[in-house]
Design an enzyme around this catalytic site. Structure first.
Site, mmCIF file in Angstrom:
data_model
loop_
_atom_site.group_PDB
_atom_site.id
_atom_site.type_symbol
_atom_site.label_atom_id
_atom_site.label_comp_id
_atom_site.label_asym_id
_atom_site.label_seq_id
_atom_site.Cartn_x
_atom_site.Cartn_y
_atom_site.Cartn_z
ATOM 1 N N ASP A 13 0.863 -1.187 0.000
ATOM 2 C CA ASP A 13 0.000 0.000 0.000
ATOM 3 C C ASP A 13 0.894 1.230 0.000
ATOM 4 O O ASP A 13 1.422 1.626 1.036
ATOM 5 C CB ASP A 13 -0.900 0.013 1.247
ATOM 6 C CG ASP A 13 -1.989 -1.058 1.195
ATOM 7 O OD1 ASP A 13 -1.761 -2.101 0.543
ATOM 8 O OD2 ASP A 13 -3.055 -0.857 1.804
ATOM 9 N N LYS B 253 -6.797 3.442 -3.527
ATOM 10 C CA LYS B 253 -7.214 3.438 -2.124
ATOM 11 C C LYS B 253 -7.383 4.889 -1.694
ATOM 12 O O LYS B 253 -6.586 5.750 -2.074
ATOM 13 C CB LYS B 253 -6.130 2.719 -1.315
ATOM 14 C CG LYS B 253 -6.321 2.727 0.188
ATOM 15 C CD LYS B 253 -5.252 1.848 0.865
ATOM 16 C CE LYS B 253 -5.230 2.073 2.365
ATOM 17 N NZ LYS B 253 -4.156 1.322 3.049
ATOM 18 N N LYS C 255 -10.213 0.465 -2.566
ATOM 19 C CA LYS C 255 -10.157 0.253 -1.120
ATOM 20 C C LYS C 255 -10.397 1.577 -0.394
ATOM 21 O O LYS C 255 -9.527 2.434 -0.361
ATOM 22 C CB LYS C 255 -8.794 -0.325 -0.730
ATOM 23 C CG LYS C 255 -8.604 -0.484 0.786
ATOM 24 C CD LYS C 255 -7.281 -1.156 1.105
ATOM 25 C CE LYS C 255 -6.992 -1.131 2.606
ATOM 26 N NZ LYS C 255 -5.664 -1.672 2.933
#
Lengths: 326, 482
Positions: free
Chosen positions: A162, A225, A261
């Protein structure tokens, strides 16, 4: 861009007309600035209207199980250490020991130095290990340090990375720099999945969120995300709508499926179901899978478990029935 | 990618309970502060979504109109016309609070009576009705400062005929300013949807409103005509179709009454190539199908710039396909029932005529309940200015798509109807939106949105769409002797 030091694997190159957008920085800027706008009023109205859809009974129970399976159980605190990771890993494998049919969560999300611990604790469980990287959460470090962090995380066994984008560069209009960085991280990830954190709370509006989503997708993000969870506002429904719309259009134009996300601020089952409704309506039912949709959350899991029991037994059991994982 | 999902997220029916509406077997006219039997024929109100009879209502005959207007005259002379604005405001605030307190009951009752989705009734109709009373409660003691000179005087008794699409909200929009200005009211709701207006009578009672200040007369169009024509009525307010409105204006001409009419429309959304596409699509869908399209200012025409028309219409179909058509009592429903089977027939004929004139029809793949007056949202593409569907008020879930090449052409086409009520302009370029808004000959123009209603903003039409304004300080004018 064209002369970036490490080139990405060919399969992440966008096909056709979109490849043209990544030819050089000028083309990329033209493409991003030429994207159609987002109208904030209309977007928020739609998000609010869809949040009114009711999911109840059997459908709610299934939605809860589905949401549990999409959780990236997250711990990103300065006080994190091996024991905290082991506690969360146990929770990730068996969220509720009283109900073995509760699905395991999708992944455990930790800082890079704790990846080894998480990998050991989760071996054979099917739960992925996600590592934040690139000087999370601010992203303010030198490119070499950021890439080194990604490489170390992947070497330690992270299945997913991430990363955060360089918001400073993005807001300065240096799209090429942001693109290059994502592309280099993408290359450094090797087989690991790349989630690109846009930190929407710092981007200053939906139009920028929309552009940043396209930028990340063009540069090879497997997931976009919303947030680090360290900046307020974190994930919101309208912002998630924008990301979902981007992956939907990406598939319409390229045939490739990319994920979304939302992270931060999703704490209740009610919230989670609203997000699932948004996924179904904005991206489409195909996205209702952990491969394409995740919740970045820590407290959400326990609320899902409590609500799950309520659905099964018809009454609340109270917070002491679910484990507190410290 | 994964294997196909055997259980895509399903929406469970979230049914509102009909008992909340506290339906009674019989409803009676509210005259002079009391519910009394009318002398007119007994009629029944039917739930258009199921065909079930909801309640029986005693209608109002000529003699009841007489009694009600006399009661309103007495109330005007005896009390309401002379108390201070501060005192009038007190009652209006009370009514607003009671509407809020009873909003779920009234929302469900409205849904049963009209067939509109319950989520809309409770989240749009009722909060707005209360907001109208709150807004005009604020005006009641400030009339001197509304821009109509010192001490503007009320007119006296207003007779009001309210239609069936937003029975309680439209009543609130007309009764609130009348009361704030010191007029008294006799209101005749549509015979198809009289129930919430009669419960409103009860709310006036609860609020302690002096008897006769508000009177509610259920009845047919004849009761409406005799109410508006009654010599005690100083101000006749008609809201409804252009056809009937014109007759009302003709009949009442030269009788020394003020006549305010709020009539039909043939609203339009103009979408330029640079519009935010997703939001424009959403708003066009909302504009055309909100309240089943039974809105005077519905955007029943879409004018989209030719260069993006194909893509836009494809998105439009996708979004329309998401509309959930069905049981109005389900909180997931987007499009409910029409007012009557006659409406369904009229609209089917209109669509068929459009197709016969060369338009292409597409209907959402929904299966509305077989019993009840439903019609699936319908899209007509390839519509030309000359076709009847583009010329007249649709007042139902039918959206016509036309294209344009330049901004001037868009304005010309938009204005080329006898109506002039509402338009929406979609562009990310401010100057273009402002230019278009200035050129359009409509009472209302929304920029990058549609169907935004607020008690502070004047709303009304031009041309055959009527001559009244509701909302804001402008909305006071109709009720004052200025």
């Amino acid at each position: 861009m064209a002369d970036s030091p490490s080139s990405s694997p060919p399969e992440t190159r966008p096909p056709g007309e979109l490849a043209e957008a990544t030819r050089d920085e000028a083309a990329l800027t033209r493409f991003l600035r030429g994207l159609p706008g987002i109208d904030a009023v209309g977007l928020e109205q739609r998000a609010a209207a869809l949040a009114g859809r009711a999911v109840k009974g059997e459908a709610k129970l299934r939605a809860i199980d589905r949401a549990v399976g999409m959780v990236d159980l997250t711990t990103l605190e300065g006080a994190d250490n091996a024991s905290k990771v082991r506690a969360l890993a146990a929770k990730a494998r068996t969220p509720d020991s009283r109900f073995p049919d509760v699905p395991r969560v999708a992944a455990l999300c930790v800082y890079p130095d704790l990846v080894t611990e998480a990998v050991t604790a989760l071996r054979g469980s099917g739960v992925g290990v996600a590592s934040v990287a690139t000087a999370f959460p601010s992203g303010r470090s030198t490119p070499r340090a950021k890439l080194a962090e990604v490489e170390l995380a992947v070497e330690s066994g992270a299945d997913e990375v991430d990363m955060v984008i360089d918001r400073g560069a993005f807001l300065a209009g240096e799209y090429g720099r942001v693109f290059d960085e994502i592309e280099q991280v993408r290359a450094a990830c090797g087989p690991a999945h790349l989630k690109v954190i846009l930190e929407t709370g710092e981007l200053g509006g939906y139009d920028n969120v929309w552009r940043a989503s396209w930028l990340a997708l063009l540069a090879g993000a497997d997931f976009v995300k919303t947030s680090t969870g360290k900046v307020s506002p974190a994930a919101t429904l309208p912002v998630t709508h924008v990301l979902l719309r981007a992956v939907r259009e990406w598939r319409d134009r390229t045939g490739q499926s990319r994920g979304v996300k939302p992270a931060g601020g999703i704490r209740t089952t009610k919230d989670a179901i609203r997000y699932l409704v948004a996924v179904r309506e904005v991206a489409g039912p195909d996205w209702l899978t952990p491969e394409l949709f995740r919740f970045g959350a820590s407290g959400l899991l326990n609320d899902l478990l409590m609500q799950r029991e309520t659905q099964l037994h018809g009454h609340y059991s109270g917070p002491d029935q679910v484990t507190v994982d410290l | 990618m994964t294997e196909p999902d055997p259980n895509p997220l399903e929406y469970a029916p979230a049914l509102e309970s009909a008992t909340v509406a506290a339906l009674r077997e019989r409803y009676r006219p509210f005259i002079g502060g009391e519910f009394t039997d009318g002398s007119g024929a007994v009629f029944s109100s039917v739930n258009p979504a199921t065909g079930e009879t909801l309640a029986e209502i005693t209608g109002s005959a000529e003699s009841d109109v007489d009694r009600a207007v006399n009661a309103a005259e007495d109330a005007f002379r005896g009390h309401w016309g002379s108390i201070s604005g501060t005192d009038r405001a007190k009652y209006l605030f009370r009514i607003a609070r009671l509407l809020q307190e009873r909003s779920r009951e009234l929302g469900v009752l409205e849904t049963l009576d009209t067939g509109k989705p319950v989520r809309q009734a409770t989240e749009f109709d009722l909060p707005n009705a209360a907001a109208w009373f709150l807004h005009y409660a604020g005006w009641a003691d400030k009339l001197d400062h509304a821009g109509f000179g010192p001490s503007p005087a009320p007119l006296g008794v207003t007779g009001q005929v309210v239609p069936s699409n937003f029975p309680l909200l439209l009543l609130a929009q007309r009764v609130a300013p009348a009361l704030a200005c010191g007029s008294t009211v006799v209101v005749k709701p549509s015979e198809r949807t009289p129930l919430t207006a009669l419960v409103f009578g009860e709310i006036c009672e609860q609020a302690g409103l002096p008897s006769g200040t508000v009177n509610v007369l259920p009845g047919d169009s004849e009761s409406g005509a005799s109410l508006l024509a009654h010599r005690g009525v100083r101000h006749a307010v008609f809201t409804g179709s252009t056809e009937v409105g014109e007759r009302v204006r003709r009949d009442l001409a030269g009788r020394g009454k003020r006549v305010t009419s709020e009539l039909g429309g043939d609203g339009v959304n103009i979408v330029f190539a640079d519009a935010a596409p997703e939001e424009a699509v959403r708003s066009v869908v909302e504009g055309a199908f909100f309240n089943q399209g039974r809105v005077r200012c519905a955007g029943s025409r879409l004018l989209v710039e030719e260069s993006v028309a194909e893509e836009f219409v494809a998105r439009l179909r996708d979004r329309m396909a998401e509309l959930r058509v069905g049981d109005p009592m389900d909180r997931n429903t987007d499009v409910g029932a029409l007012g009557s089977s006659a409406e369904v027939e009229r609209l089917s004929e209109l669509v068929e005529r459009g197709v016969a004139e060369g338009a292409t029809r597409w209907t959402v793949p929904a299966t509305p309940p077989r019993h009840g007056d439903f019609m699936a949202p319908t899209l007509l593409t390839g519509v030309q200015q000359s076709m009847s569907v583009a010329r007249r008020e649709v007042f139902g879930p039918v959206l016509s798509v036309l294209t344009f090449r330049t901004a001037r052409e868009a304005v010309t086409k938009a204005d080329n109807t006898p109506y002039g009520l509402a338009a929406g302009v979609w562009s990310e370029k401010g100057s273009r939106a402002l230019w278009t808004a200035r050129e359009l000959r409509t009472g209302v123009v929304w920029a990058n949105t549609f169907h935004r209603f607020d008690p502070t903003a004047p709303f009304g039409g031009r041309g055959e769409s009527g001559n009244g304004r509701v909302g804001g300080a402008a909305g006071l004018e109709a009720y004052l002797d200025v």
